[in-house]
Design an enzyme around this catalytic site. Structure first.
Site, PDB file in Angstrom:
ATOM      1  N   PHE A  33       0.848  -1.200   0.000  1.00 20.85           N
ATOM      2  CA  PHE A  33       0.000   0.000   0.000  1.00 20.85           C
ATOM      3  C   PHE A  33       0.882   1.249   0.000  1.00 20.85           C
ATOM      4  CE2 PHE A  33      -4.601  -0.820   1.150  1.00 20.85           C
ATOM      5  CZ  PHE A  33      -4.583  -2.147   0.756  1.00 20.85           C
ATOM      6  N   ASP A  34       0.424   2.316  -0.671  1.00 24.67           N
ATOM      7  CA  ASP A  34       1.095   3.604  -0.486  1.00 24.67           C
ATOM      8  C   ASP A  34       0.210   4.454   0.428  1.00 24.67           C
ATOM      9  OD1 ASP A  34      -0.914   4.752  -2.018  1.00 24.67           O
ATOM     10  OD2 ASP A  34       0.286   4.824  -3.835  1.00 24.67           O
ATOM     11  N   SER A  35       0.716   5.664   0.769  1.00 24.30           N
ATOM     12  CA  SER A  35       0.007   6.451   1.786  1.00 24.30           C
ATOM     13  C   SER A  35      -1.389   6.857   1.312  1.00 24.30           C
ATOM     14  CB  SER A  35       0.832   7.677   2.179  1.00 24.30           C
ATOM     15  OG  SER A  35       1.209   8.392   1.027  1.00 24.30           O
ATOM     16  N   GLU A  37      -3.360   5.026  -0.616  1.00 25.16           N
ATOM     17  CA  GLU A  37      -4.239   3.855  -0.496  1.00 25.16           C
ATOM     18  C   GLU A  37      -4.612   3.606   0.960  1.00 25.16           C
ATOM     19  OE1 GLU A  37      -2.888   1.007  -4.180  1.00 25.16           O
ATOM     20  OE2 GLU A  37      -1.418   1.435  -2.646  1.00 25.16           O
TER      21      GLU A  37
END
Lengths: 82, 549
Positions: A33-35, A37
């Site tokens: 996940f990125d921030s 998401e």
């Protein structure tokens, strides 16, 4: 409502790649996940479970298991309040 | 006029105010008169705590309403605010702790104003000077100031750090005169021509220039209403942004391209039905490359809600120029140029011919009155139209310099011209932006410095600390491609390394590496002083002459 099942379903829907989330998996490290998401996930969880996730959780919660536990805590709190 | 003076003028006019919408949707409205009263109370408490005019006060406050009163309180006390990204938006806790500590040190902060929740997360121990941590709920009870402290127009009004850079955090020093010049340019007749019929909505972080100066201070300067949403709320529920515009009949709102993309992807048809975006006359777009496809898709999707594509206002700016350099009026106007010629010969040749690869670039407009923009070649001399060169700017919005860093300052401020680090060309007097001269990487409006990413990679097991290079490879009209070159220890399995490298970068900066190249020791070219030669790496990656596994 099964909190764990629903949370995992939402995690899978938001992830841009196929994932099989386990309680010990970290969102950023293990699930990719990125921030953005992560915040999308929080938004979806808030809507689905009618809860408000405190700002501080965003800095402390890392794993799938922690998310499920926090959602459970918040959702039960909402039920008792209503 | 000082920043707090502007607030006092708005308060005296008895017009306008700020509606703050927090991350959980809680709303509060305060007139500018009420904001001023709160700010003067905080200013009194700050002065009583022993801070002196010109001292720098770091501001780490996640709540919107609290940030605003603290910001103006610091300003009203004659102090210099240093806004910082709060922990919830920094990624994770270690990143926040590291970034905030570096900025407190580099900015030599004399105090930190924060919330009770965030205070325990701030590590300022052992800094020289070691700033006291002041929580905002305790900044009361002292005698309020009766009016904001006055300050010279050329004294610092704001210290804006351009990123959470660990290697070389650079603080942009903006004076009251800088801010006033840029605000007048943006809101004035050659800018947005703001009138009392306008009102704004913003979800942009207040610790960044576009949210703080472009939205909040612009509204205070023109005494119009503004609704400021928490960026966390927007990222959780993008529709909250559009709902605020719809509900409050807002006319002005800016955002980077990715915000428009997020709305296309995440706002549901049933939510669109409930929106009325017909009041939105300025849909500003800036802070990262403008992607025409994204804006087109947004206009299509939200046309049924009354959105007009002619409202798009592409812009160009940077923190070192206070904020805005150019605004483009008349919607998204595109220049279709031959992409190959652009890269190979530096010419922006109209590429209408079907046989060539065409790239569409957005017109970013002309400089404001009293401001100048030029395109210069390697010799520093102006280039003709449609020749690509370095974008330089001059005028009253240009920063005084980087805080405490004369070397970095003299690198970008030369003979009165600000060297922006961006590449572009002029056509019909309008600016088109098409790349960067600096090594900076821009993704989703966030800037990343390669040395920070390299530092994060250096202690990954199996990677040689001195054998890492990260470069951004510019792609016209979209975000940079980010590549890491890793010189591996012989014992490490390449696949594991690639995996570990990707994870580490994602973890520390929220950035996804597009490419990880594992190479034998000695691959990364360096100068004699050991600096990574990024331009050469970029060229060799593009040419395919670096071994890729």
């Amino acid at each position: 409502m099964n909190i764990e099942q629903d949370t995992v379903a939402i995690l899978k829907r938001i992830s841009r790649r196929p994932i099989d989330p386990k309680p010990e998996n970290e969102l950023l490290k293990d699930l990719g996940f990125d921030s953005l998401e992560v915040l999308e996930l929080i938004g979806e969880l808030e809507e689905h479970f009618s809860i408000t996730v405190p700002l501080n959780d965003l800095t402390h919660i890392r794993t799938v298991g922690q998310i499920v536990a926090e959602v459970r805590r918040l959702a039960v709190g909402e039920e008792q309040a209503s | 006029m000082t920043v707090a003076g502007m607030l006092a003028a708005a308060a005296a006019s008895d017009r306008g105010g700020v509606r703050a919408v927090e991350h959980d949707g809680r709303e509060t409205f305060r007139s500018y008169r009420a904001v001023l009263q709160e700010a003067l109370a905080i200013a009194g408490a700050l002065q009583a705590s022993g801070l002196r005019a010109g001292d720098r006060v770091a501001l780490v406050v996640p709540e919107v309403a609290d940030f605003i009163r603290a910001f103006f309180g610091i300003s009203a006390a004659g102090l210099v605010p240093v806004p910082l990204c709060p922990p919830a938006q920094a990624g994770d806790l270690p990143t926040f702790t590291r970034q905030s500590r570096h900025i407190l040190a580099a900015g030599r902060a004399n105090a930190v104003v924060t919330s009770a929740d965030v205070a325990p997360l701030i590590d300022a121990g052992g800094l020289e000077p070691e700033p006291p941590i002041l929580t905002i709920d305790r900044l009361q009870g002292a005698r309020s100031l009766t009016a904001p402290m006055d300050a010279a127009a050329d004294s610092p009004a704001l210290l804006q750090f351009t990123s959470g850079s660990t290697a070389a955090p650079k603080g942009v020093v903006l004076t009251h005169a800088n801010l006033q010049a840029n605000l007048e340019a943006m809101t004035g007749p050659c800018g947005l021509a703001v009138t009392s019929a306008d009102s704004a909505v913003s979800w942009l972080p207040l610790y960044h220039d576009m949210g703080l100066i472009g939205m909040l201070l612009s509204a205070v300067c023109t005494r119009d209403d503004i609704t400021v949403l928490s960026p966390v709320l927007f990222l959780k529920r993008p529709t909250a942004w559009l709902e605020a515009i719809s509900t409050h009949r807002a006319t002005v709102s800016f955002a980077p391209t990715f915000a428009y993309e997020l709305c296309v992807r995440r706002v549901k048809p049933s939510q669109i039905e409930a929106l009325d975006l017909s009041s939105w006359r300025v849909a500003g777009c800036g802070a990262e490359p403008i992607r025409p496809e994204t804006l087109d898709a947004f206009a299509d999707r939200f046309a049924p809600a009354g959105f007009r594509a002619s409202s798009f206002l592409p812009s160009y700016g940077l923190a070192e120029h206070s904020l805005a350099v150019t605004f483009a009026h008349g919607g998204l106007r595109l220049d279709a140029v031959d992409a190959d010629a652009l890269v190979r010969t530096g010419r922006a040749a109209p590429g209408a011919n079907g046989s060539t690869r065409v790239v569409r670039l957005a017109a970013c407009g002309r400089p404001f009155p009293d401001h100048e923009v030029r395109i210069v070649g390697g010799d520093g001399l102006p280039l003709r139209e449609r020749h690509v060169g370095a974008i330089v700017a001059r005028g009253p919005s240009v920063m005084r310099g980087y805080f405490d860093d004369p070397a970095a300052t003299s690198e970008v401020l030369r003979d009165g011209w600000l060297h922006t680090g961006d590449l572009g060309y002029l056509a019909g007097g309008e600016l088109f932006v098409c790349g960067r001269t600096k090594d900076l990487i821009v993704r989703q409006g966030r800037k990343h410095h390669p040395p920070d990413l390299e530092a994060a990679l250096a202690d990954v097991p199996g990677i040689r600390a001195s054998g890492v290079a990260v470069v951004g490879i510019g792609r016209v009209g979209e975000d940079d491609e980010v590549a890491a070159v890793i010189e591996a220890r012989a014992s490490a399995a390449p696949d594991d390394l690639v995996d570990r490298a990707r994870r580490r970068v994602r973890e520390t900066s929220g950035l996804d590496l597009d490419r990880v190249i594992v190479a034998p020791p000695g691959t990364i070219p360096r100068t004699t002083s050991g600096k990574v030669k990024r331009a050469e790496i970029r060229e060799r990656i593009k040419a395919g002459t670096l071994l890729e596994r």
